[in-house]
Design a protein around this motif. Structure first.
Motif, PDB file in Angstrom:
ATOM      1  N   LYS A  70     -23.054  79.093  79.541  1.00  0.00           N
ATOM      2  CA  LYS A  70     -22.023  78.367  78.803  1.00  0.00           C
ATOM      3  C   LYS A  70     -22.394  78.241  77.324  1.00  0.00           C
ATOM      4  CE  LYS A  70     -19.621  73.922  78.833  1.00  0.00           C
ATOM      5  NZ  LYS A  70     -19.514  72.621  79.511  1.00  0.00           N
ATOM      6  N   LEU A  72     -24.473  80.158  75.578  1.00  0.00           N
ATOM      7  CA  LEU A  72     -24.445  81.484  74.939  1.00  0.00           C
ATOM      8  C   LEU A  72     -23.021  81.977  74.725  1.00  0.00           C
ATOM      9  CD1 LEU A  72     -27.450  83.137  76.814  1.00  0.00           C
ATOM     10  CD2 LEU A  72     -27.383  82.316  74.439  1.00  0.00           C
ATOM     11  N   ASP A  73     -22.123  81.669  75.660  1.00  0.00           N
ATOM     12  CA  ASP A  73     -20.715  82.026  75.470  1.00  0.00           C
ATOM     13  C   ASP A  73     -20.136  81.319  74.248  1.00  0.00           C
ATOM     14  OD1 ASP A  73     -20.668  83.743  77.628  1.00  0.00           O
ATOM     15  OD2 ASP A  73     -19.705  82.302  78.993  1.00  0.00           O
ATOM     16  N   HIS A  74     -20.473  80.033  74.071  1.00  0.00           N
ATOM     17  CA  HIS A  74     -20.011  79.289  72.905  1.00  0.00           C
ATOM     18  C   HIS A  74     -20.568  79.899  71.614  1.00  0.00           C
ATOM     19  CE1 HIS A  74     -18.254  76.442  75.525  1.00  0.00           C
ATOM     20  NE2 HIS A  74     -18.355  75.379  74.757  1.00  0.00           N
ATOM     21  N   MET A  75     -21.837  80.252  71.654  1.00  0.00           N
ATOM     22  CA  MET A  75     -22.470  80.828  70.460  1.00  0.00           C
ATOM     23  C   MET A  75     -21.854  82.193  70.138  1.00  0.00           C
ATOM     24  SD  MET A  75     -24.510  78.502  69.470  1.00  0.00           S
ATOM     25  CE  MET A  75     -25.461  79.330  68.225  1.00  0.00           C
ATOM     26  N   ASP A  76     -21.584  82.983  71.187  1.00  0.00           N
ATOM     27  CA  ASP A  76     -20.995  84.302  70.999  1.00  0.00           C
ATOM     28  C   ASP A  76     -19.595  84.191  70.391  1.00  0.00           C
ATOM     29  OD1 ASP A  76     -21.134  87.141  71.225  1.00  0.00           O
ATOM     30  OD2 ASP A  76     -19.869  87.042  73.017  1.00  0.00           O
ATOM     31  N   ALA A  77     -18.887  83.123  70.765  1.00  0.00           N
ATOM     32  CA  ALA A  77     -17.527  82.916  70.239  1.00  0.00           C
ATOM     33  C   ALA A  77     -17.554  82.236  68.883  1.00  0.00           C
ATOM     34  CB  ALA A  77     -16.733  82.061  71.237  1.00  0.00           C
ATOM     35  N   GLY A  78     -18.751  81.953  68.366  1.00  0.00           N
ATOM     36  CA  GLY A  78     -18.875  81.335  67.065  1.00  0.00           C
ATOM     37  C   GLY A  78     -18.610  79.837  67.075  1.00  0.00           C
ATOM     38  N   GLN A  79     -18.627  79.238  68.243  1.00  0.00           N
ATOM     39  CA  GLN A  79     -18.377  77.793  68.374  1.00  0.00           C
ATOM     40  C   GLN A  79     -19.706  77.045  68.422  1.00  0.00           C
ATOM     41  OE1 GLN A  79     -16.255  77.458  72.030  1.00  0.00           O
ATOM     42  NE2 GLN A  79     -14.447  78.516  71.271  1.00  0.00           N
TER      43      GLN A  79
END
Length: 81
Positions: A70, A72-79
């Motif tokens: 979760k 890493l997904d946020h970081m990947d989306a720039g959030q």
């Protein structure tokens, strides 16, 4: 996120960085107990006790992996976490 100086600071550093939840950090604190059993009690090792303790922590590892995905997904989306 600063690097923790002591192993006991790792889980709280991850909480402050938004990587894991405080509830998971609390469950993970002290999870090195299996290593302590092996190092300190190696002459009187109870394999069943060791297995029981490690099996009881599998949910913690699964939750840790889910929270990391979760994050890493946020970081990947720039959030921000």
């Amino acid at each position: 996120m600063p690097l923790p100086e002591e192993k006991d600071e790792v889980s709280q550093t991850l909480v402050k960085g938004g990587v894991i939840s405080p509830a998971l950090a609390q469950r993970l604190t002290g999870s090195g107990g299996g290593r302590n059993i092996l190092v300190q009690d190696c002459l009187f090792l109870d394999p069943e006790r060791l297995l029981r303790e490690h099996l009881s922590r599998l949910d913690d590892l699964s939750d840790f992996a889910a929270e990391m995905v979760k994050f890493l997904d946020h970081m990947d989306a720039g959030q921000q976490p």
